[in-house]
Design a protein around this motif. Structure first.
Motif, mmCIF file in Angstrom:
data_model
loop_
_atom_site.group_PDB
_atom_site.id
_atom_site.type_symbol
_atom_site.label_atom_id
_atom_site.label_comp_id
_atom_site.label_asym_id
_atom_site.label_seq_id
_atom_site.Cartn_x
_atom_site.Cartn_y
_atom_site.Cartn_z
ATOM 1 N N PHE A 32 18.825 18.437 15.346
ATOM 2 C CA PHE A 32 19.852 18.712 15.063
ATOM 3 C C PHE A 32 20.179 20.213 14.588
ATOM 4 O O PHE A 32 20.807 21.342 15.362
ATOM 5 C CB PHE A 32 20.983 18.114 14.219
ATOM 6 C CG PHE A 32 22.376 18.215 13.826
ATOM 7 C CD1 PHE A 32 23.313 17.962 14.760
ATOM 8 C CD2 PHE A 32 22.677 18.858 12.702
ATOM 9 C CE1 PHE A 32 24.547 18.290 14.615
ATOM 10 C CE2 PHE A 32 24.037 19.348 12.622
ATOM 11 C CZ PHE A 32 25.011 19.166 13.490
ATOM 12 N N TRP A 33 19.607 20.244 13.538
ATOM 13 C CA TRP A 33 19.626 21.725 13.030
ATOM 14 C C TRP A 33 18.685 22.719 13.430
ATOM 15 O O TRP A 33 19.071 23.941 13.471
ATOM 16 C CB TRP A 33 19.347 21.787 11.298
ATOM 17 C CG TRP A 33 20.404 20.977 10.540
ATOM 18 C CD1 TRP A 33 19.926 19.734 10.023
ATOM 19 C CD2 TRP A 33 21.614 21.322 10.198
ATOM 20 N NE1 TRP A 33 21.305 19.228 9.497
ATOM 21 C CE2 TRP A 33 22.133 20.225 9.372
ATOM 22 C CE3 TRP A 33 22.431 22.410 10.563
ATOM 23 C CZ2 TRP A 33 23.458 20.279 8.959
ATOM 24 C CZ3 TRP A 33 23.642 22.443 10.130
ATOM 25 C CH2 TRP A 33 24.118 21.572 9.319
ATOM 26 N N GLY A 34 17.588 22.182 14.200
ATOM 27 C CA GLY A 34 16.826 23.217 14.770
ATOM 28 C C GLY A 34 17.509 23.892 15.908
ATOM 29 O O GLY A 34 17.370 25.027 16.315
ATOM 30 N N THR A 35 18.256 22.818 16.664
ATOM 31 C CA THR A 35 19.022 23.210 18.036
ATOM 32 C C THR A 35 20.007 24.235 17.627
ATOM 33 O O THR A 35 20.230 25.253 18.232
ATOM 34 C CB THR A 35 19.777 22.062 18.596
ATOM 35 O OG1 THR A 35 18.574 21.022 18.993
ATOM 36 C CG2 THR A 35 20.532 22.538 19.937
ATOM 37 N N LEU A 36 20.731 24.079 16.581
ATOM 38 C CA LEU A 36 21.765 24.887 16.091
ATOM 39 C C LEU A 36 21.386 26.287 15.669
ATOM 40 O O LEU A 36 21.962 27.403 16.031
ATOM 41 C CB LEU A 36 22.636 24.143 15.330
ATOM 42 C CG LEU A 36 23.574 22.969 15.452
ATOM 43 C CD1 LEU A 36 24.413 22.418 14.208
ATOM 44 C CD2 LEU A 36 24.532 23.401 16.660
#
Length: 486
Positions: free
Chosen positions: A73-77
Motif C-alpha cells: 500500500f505505502w510503497g505503491t503510493l
C-alpha cells in the motif's frame, strides 16, 4: 506563523494553498478558467493507484488492504505520489515497541522539489498561494513560477550567509507567502526549520530557539492582525538577547515601518533581489529531518517534535489532497454538528483552548502563573466566549488568603506574567481565587468540574463522590457566582 491555512484541490493537477489572516473568513476561490471539481471513487480522496483492483470496492476495503499489506500500500503510493532522486530499496523498518520507526530507506528526495518544482514545471502559471491579507480586499495570487523564484532566491541567500545542511532555522513570520517560501528554502538546502507562532512572547521564542540551537532567525519588521501592528522585530531582538547561539537574523518588510537594525540583522527583501533564482536542491535521505515543531506538554515546557522527510511528505500529501466542494476546514470549539457538505476539524479540548483562532496549551498558561511567589497552584480551562470562541478561565490557589484589596493587584501581576511568558493573547479573561481544586485521591484535577463551573452549569457537575474533598466544589460555585455575578 499566525493565521489559518486551508488547502483546496482546484482543477485536476495543482493544489492551491489559501493563506488567510482574516479571522472566521472562509472562501473557496476560483478563477475564470478554473473550476472546483469533485473527484469521486471508492473514497472522497482519490486513489487512482488502486481503482482497478476488483477487491477494493469501498473505503473499508482500501483501509483493510493497507493494514494487511502495508508494504504494498505505502510503497505503491510513495512511488506514485513522490518524486525521487533515488528510489528506496526497503519500504519500512518499524518496531513500535522499541520506538524504532524508519520508512523508505536509502531513498533520496527533496521536499521543495515535491511541493514546488514539479508543479512549476508542469504549469508555472497555476496559482500556488492565495494570500488574504489582514486588510480586506487586498488578496494576492502567487503562481508556482513566482513561488519557485522566491524559494530559490531565499535558498541561495541562506547558503551565501552560511546556512547549510543540518542547520536549524527559526521562522517567526506573519501569515504570508514569504513564510511558505522560507520553509521551502530551508528544505531545499537541507536546513531544518522550526516555525514559531508569530504571537509568542520573547521568552517563549527564546526558549524554542535555544532548545533547537538555531543559529538563524527569519522574521519581519511587523505583523498585522485585526487592524493592529504586531512588533515582531522588537520581540525577536528581545529574544535574541537571550540566545547566544544566534548568528544572523533575516528581516522581511511586511509593513515597511522603520525598525532598529543590529549587526546581526540582514534585510531579507533587499538581499534576495541580488540572488539567482536557480538553486540546486540537496538530495536528502528519506529519514533526514525536515522540520521541528514545538508544542507544550503536561509540564508546561515546550516539547520539540522532529519530522523526517519522506514519510511526512507522503502522509501529508495524501491526507491534505481534498476536493474543494467536499472538504472545508472550519474552526469550532462548541461541538456543533457541521452543516451538510462541511467537515469539522476539532482538537482535543481538555488541554488546548482555541482563543480567536489561537490554540493555547493550558499547561503553558498554568506554568507561567505558577511562577508567581504567591501562587501555590493553578488550573486553567476554556469556557464559551461570544467573541473569542473560547475564553481562558484560571482557578488559582494562593499561598495564603487574598484580601479584596490585594486581589486586583495579584490578578494584574498574573496577567502580566502570562503576557511576558507567552503573549497577550494567552492572558486569562477570568481569574478566580480558591482555597483548593477538585482532585481525585490520585491527585488528578477534575477539569470536567471546573469547565462546568466556568460555563455556569452547576447543575451538570456530575458525580463528585470520588473527590478527596467534595466541599471544595461548593466553594468554587459560590465564589464564581459572587465574583462574576451569575
Amino acid at each position: 506563523m499566525a493565521g489559518a491555512k486551508y488547502v483546496y484541490q482546484i482543477g485536476k493537477t495543482n493544489p492551491v494553498l489559501l493563506i488567510s489572516s482574516l479571522k472566521n473568513h472562509f472562501t473557496c476561490h476560483t478563477r475564470k478558467s478554473t473550476v472546483c471539481t469533485i473527484l469521486r471513487g471508492i473514497t472522497t480522496t482519490p486513489f487512482p493507484e488502486f481503482q482497478g483492483d476488483p477487491q477494493l470496492k469501498s473505503h473499508a476495503d482500501l483501509y483493510n488492504a493497507s493494514l494487511q499489506n502495508p508494504d504494498h500500500f505505502w510503497g505503491t503510493l510513495a512511488k506514485s505520489r513522490l518524486q525521487w532522486f533515488q528510489t528506496f530499496n526497503q519500504i519500512k523498518d518499524c518496531d513500535i515497541n522499541q520506538g524504532h520507526i524508519r520508512w523508505f530507506m536509502d531513498g533520496k528526495l527533496n521536499a521543495s522539489v515535491n511541493c514546488v518544482d514539479r508543479y512549476a514545471e508542469k504549469n508555472g502559471d497555476a496559482i500556488a498561494l492565495i494570500w488574504e491579507k489582514d486588510e480586506p480586499g487586498t488578496e494576492e495570487f502567487v503562481s508556482y513560477r513566482q513561488l519557485s523564484q522566491m524559494v530559490n532566491k531565499m535558498a541561495n541567500l541562506l547558503k551565501s550567509s552560511g546556512v547549510g545542511r543540518g542547520d536549524r532555522v527559526a521562522i517567526y513570520l506573519p501569515t504570508s507567502p514569504i513564510a511558505v517560501a522560507a520553509m521551502m528554502a530551508c528544505a531545499r538546502i537541507g536546513a531544518i526549520h522550526s516555525v514559531v507562532f508569530a504571537g509568542f512572547s520573547a521568552e517563549a521564542l527564546a526558549g524554542r530557539i535555544v532548545d533547537a540551537d538555531a543559529e538563524t532567525v527569519i522574521t519581519a519588521d511587523e505583523g498585522v492582525r485585526g487592524g493592529k501592528t504586531i512588533p515582531l522585530k522588537q520581540t525577536v531582538d528581545a529574544a535574541v538577547a537571550q540566545c547566544p547561539c544566534v548568528k544572523r537574523v533575516f528581516v522581511y518588510q511586511r509593513t515597511g515601518n522603520p525598525v532598529p537594525m543590529t549587526k546581526l540583522d540582514i534585510p531579507l527583501d533587499k538581499e534576495m533581489e541580488r540572488q539567482s533564482d536557480v538553486c540546486e536542491p540537496e538530495e536528502m535521505g528519506s529519514e533526514d529531518l525536515l522540520f521541528m515543531l514545538y508544542t507544550s506538554g503536561s509540564t508546561g515546557k515546550p516539547k520539540g517534535i522532529a519530522h523526517s522527510t519522506a514519510g511526512y511528505l507522503l502522509y501529508a500529501g495524501i491526507t491534505q489532497k481534498n476536493p474543494a466542494q467536499t472538504w472545508f476546514f472550519k474552526r469550532s470549539t462548541r461541538g456543533r454538528a457541521p452543516r451538510r457538505g462541511f467537515f469539522q476539524i476539532r482538537g482535543e479540548k481538555v488541554y488546548v483552548i482555541n482563543v480567536s483562532g489561537h490554540r493555547i496549551g493550558t499547561a503553558e498558561v498554568e506554568d507561567a502563573m505558577d511562577n508567581h511567589s504567591q501562587v501555590a497552584e493553578t488550573a486553567v480551562v476554556g469556557y464559551p466566549h461570544d467573541i473569542k470562541g473560547e475564553g481562558i478561565y484560571a482557578f488559582v490557589v494562593p499561598m495564603e488568603n487574598v484580601s479584596p484589596e490585594d486581589a486586583d493587584t495579584l490578578k494584574a501581576e498574573l496577567n502580566l506574567m502570562v503576557k511576558t511568558s507567552i503573549g497577550s493573547f494567552a492572558q486569562p479573561d477570568k481569574i478566580l481565587f480558591t482555597p483548593g481544586l477538585p482532585k481525585t485521591r490520585s491527585g488528578k484535577i477534575m477539569r470536567r468540574i471546573l469547565r462546568k463551573v466556568a460555563d455556569n452549569k452547576p447543575d451538570e457537575l456530575g458525580d463528585i463522590s470520588t473527590l478527596v474533598d467534595p466541599s471544595v466544589v461548593e466553594i468554587l460555585v459560590q465564589r464564581h457566582s459572587q465574583e462574576f455575578q451569575v
